[in-house]
Design a protein around this motif. Structure first.
Motif, short mmCIF file in Angstrom:
data_model
loop_
_atom_site.label_atom_id
_atom_site.label_comp_id
_atom_site.label_asym_id
_atom_site.label_seq_id
_atom_site.Cartn_x
_atom_site.Cartn_y
_atom_site.Cartn_z
N LYS A 1 0.84 -1.20 0.00
CA LYS A 1 0.00 0.00 0.00
C LYS A 1 0.87 1.26 0.00
O LYS A 1 0.61 2.21 -0.73
CB LYS A 1 -0.92 -0.01 1.21
CG LYS A 1 -1.88 1.15 1.27
CD LYS A 1 -2.78 1.05 2.49
CE LYS A 1 -3.70 2.25 2.57
NZ LYS A 1 -4.52 2.19 3.78
N GLN A 2 1.92 1.25 0.82
CA GLN A 2 2.84 2.39 0.89
C GLN A 2 3.58 2.57 -0.43
O GLN A 2 3.76 3.69 -0.90
CB GLN A 2 3.83 2.15 2.03
CG GLN A 2 4.73 3.31 2.33
CD GLN A 2 5.56 3.03 3.58
OE1 GLN A 2 5.18 2.24 4.43
NE2 GLN A 2 6.68 3.68 3.69
N SER A 3 3.97 1.48 -1.05
CA SER A 3 4.67 1.53 -2.33
C SER A 3 3.78 2.10 -3.43
O SER A 3 4.22 2.91 -4.24
CB SER A 3 5.16 0.13 -2.70
OG SER A 3 5.84 0.17 -3.92
N ILE A 4 2.53 1.69 -3.45
CA ILE A 4 1.58 2.20 -4.45
C ILE A 4 1.35 3.69 -4.24
O ILE A 4 1.33 4.48 -5.19
CB ILE A 4 0.25 1.41 -4.40
CG1 ILE A 4 0.48 -0.01 -4.91
CG2 ILE A 4 -0.83 2.12 -5.21
CD1 ILE A 4 -0.67 -0.95 -4.70
N LYS A 5 1.24 4.10 -2.97
CA LYS A 5 1.06 5.52 -2.66
C LYS A 5 2.27 6.32 -3.13
O LYS A 5 2.13 7.39 -3.73
CB LYS A 5 0.85 5.69 -1.16
CG LYS A 5 0.36 7.07 -0.76
CD LYS A 5 0.22 7.20 0.75
CE LYS A 5 -1.08 6.65 1.24
NZ LYS A 5 -1.35 6.99 2.65
N SER A 6 3.47 5.79 -2.88
CA SER A 6 4.70 6.47 -3.31
C SER A 6 4.79 6.55 -4.83
O SER A 6 5.19 7.58 -5.37
CB SER A 6 5.93 5.75 -2.75
OG SER A 6 5.99 5.89 -1.35
N MET A 7 4.41 5.47 -5.51
CA MET A 7 4.42 5.49 -6.98
C MET A 7 3.46 6.54 -7.53
O MET A 7 3.78 7.25 -8.48
CB MET A 7 4.06 4.11 -7.55
CG MET A 7 5.20 3.14 -7.54
SD MET A 7 4.79 1.66 -8.47
CE MET A 7 4.26 0.58 -7.16
N CYS A 8 2.29 6.63 -6.94
CA CYS A 8 1.30 7.63 -7.39
C CYS A 8 1.79 9.05 -7.13
O CYS A 8 1.65 9.92 -7.99
CB CYS A 8 -0.04 7.39 -6.70
SG CYS A 8 -0.86 5.88 -7.24
N LEU A 9 2.37 9.28 -5.96
CA LEU A 9 2.92 10.61 -5.66
C LEU A 9 4.07 10.95 -6.61
O LEU A 9 4.17 12.08 -7.09
CB LEU A 9 3.41 10.68 -4.22
CG LEU A 9 2.34 10.88 -3.15
CD1 LEU A 9 2.93 10.67 -1.76
CD2 LEU A 9 1.73 12.26 -3.25
N CYS A 10 4.91 9.97 -6.89
CA CYS A 10 6.02 10.18 -7.82
C CYS A 10 5.50 10.51 -9.22
O CYS A 10 5.98 11.44 -9.87
CB CYS A 10 6.91 8.94 -7.86
SG CYS A 10 8.35 9.11 -8.95
N ALA A 11 4.50 9.79 -9.67
CA ALA A 11 3.90 10.06 -10.99
C ALA A 11 3.31 11.46 -11.04
O ALA A 11 3.45 12.18 -12.04
CB ALA A 11 2.85 9.01 -11.31
N ALA A 12 2.64 11.87 -9.96
CA ALA A 12 2.07 13.22 -9.91
C ALA A 12 3.17 14.27 -9.95
O ALA A 12 3.04 15.30 -10.63
CB ALA A 12 1.22 13.38 -8.65
N CYS A 13 4.28 14.02 -9.25
CA CYS A 13 5.40 14.96 -9.27
C CYS A 13 6.05 15.03 -10.65
O CYS A 13 6.43 16.12 -11.10
CB CYS A 13 6.43 14.58 -8.21
SG CYS A 13 5.87 14.91 -6.52
N ILE A 14 6.15 13.90 -11.33
CA ILE A 14 6.70 13.90 -12.69
C ILE A 14 5.78 14.70 -13.61
O ILE A 14 6.25 15.50 -14.44
CB ILE A 14 6.91 12.46 -13.21
CG1 ILE A 14 8.05 11.78 -12.43
CG2 ILE A 14 7.21 12.45 -14.71
CD1 ILE A 14 8.19 10.30 -12.68
N ALA A 15 4.48 14.53 -13.46
CA ALA A 15 3.52 15.31 -14.26
C ALA A 15 3.68 16.81 -13.98
O ALA A 15 3.64 17.63 -14.89
CB ALA A 15 2.10 14.86 -13.98
N LEU A 16 3.87 17.15 -12.71
CA LEU A 16 4.09 18.57 -12.36
C LEU A 16 5.38 19.11 -12.97
O LEU A 16 5.47 20.30 -13.27
CB LEU A 16 4.12 18.74 -10.84
CG LEU A 16 2.77 18.67 -10.14
CD1 LEU A 16 2.96 18.65 -8.63
CD2 LEU A 16 1.88 19.83 -10.57
N CYS A 17 6.36 18.24 -13.17
CA CYS A 17 7.61 18.65 -13.82
C CYS A 17 7.38 19.08 -15.27
O CYS A 17 8.18 19.81 -15.84
CB CYS A 17 8.64 17.52 -13.79
SG CYS A 17 9.42 17.27 -12.20
#
Length: 184
Positions: A5-21
């Motif tokens: 669950k933590q890993s999925i949350k981190s992947m989603c946050l990372c994807a959102a940050c990449i999109a913000l980039c």
């Protein structure tokens, strides 16, 4: 189950940050404010702090690469020094937030943030000095200092104010991975 669950949350946050980039630089560069406000740095630093060093480094590499491919920002000559700089931002912020242990979460955040910002700027400056030459002349140290600190001081100030604020908002909303909540 918690790790997954933590890993999925981190992947989603990372994807959102990449999109913000990709999205943030379009807005700031459209106004001619990109080099001053450093919009791509914010999501990479945030990703490292919230998701850890691996996701932070990935965001620091993929963010500028995707942005360059999709929007031509940053252009290829700038990309050469920006990728190592942002990779180090994400990597060091993620490492330091796990290593720095002060009584205050504010101290942990600021020490991690400032350490990552300094390390990234040093690596970015070295990359720029190695790869970018103007007319066959090496890049002068004063030019690097001016570009990395003097011109971009508004962006540095925004990062120091906005990133901890965003982290605390995400903590209150319980949207950050568990490891960060334990730091408090």
């Amino acid at each position: 189950m918690l790790n997954k669950k933590q890993s999925i949350k981190s992947m989603c946050l990372c994807a959102a940050c990449i999109a913000l980039c990709v999205v943030l630089p379009m807005a700031f560069h459209g106004l001619g404010l990109g080099p001053i406000f450093l919009p791509m740095h914010i999501p990479v630093l945030l990703c490292g702090l919230l998701c850890g060093w691996v996701y932070g480094a990935v965001c620091g590499i993929l963010g500028p690469l995707l942005s360059s491919l999709l929007t031509s920002m940053p252009p290829a000559p700038v990309l050469v020094s920006m990728v190592p700089e942002l990779c180090v931002y994400g990597l060091v912020s993620g490492l330091l937030i796990r290593v720095v242990r002060r009584r205050s979460v504010y101290a942990n955040l600021y020490l991690s943030l400032v350490g990552a910002m300094l390390a990234g700027r040093i690596v970015g400056g070295i990359a720029k000095a190695l790869f970018l030459f103007s007319g066959g002349k090496p890049v002068v140290f004063q030019t690097l200092v001016a570009g990395y600190f003097v011109t971009s001081w508004p962006g540095i100030l925004i990062q120091l104010i906005l990133i901890p604020t965003l982290v605390f908002v995400l903590i209150k909303a319980r949207l950050v991975p568990d490891h960060f909540e334990k730091v408090q």
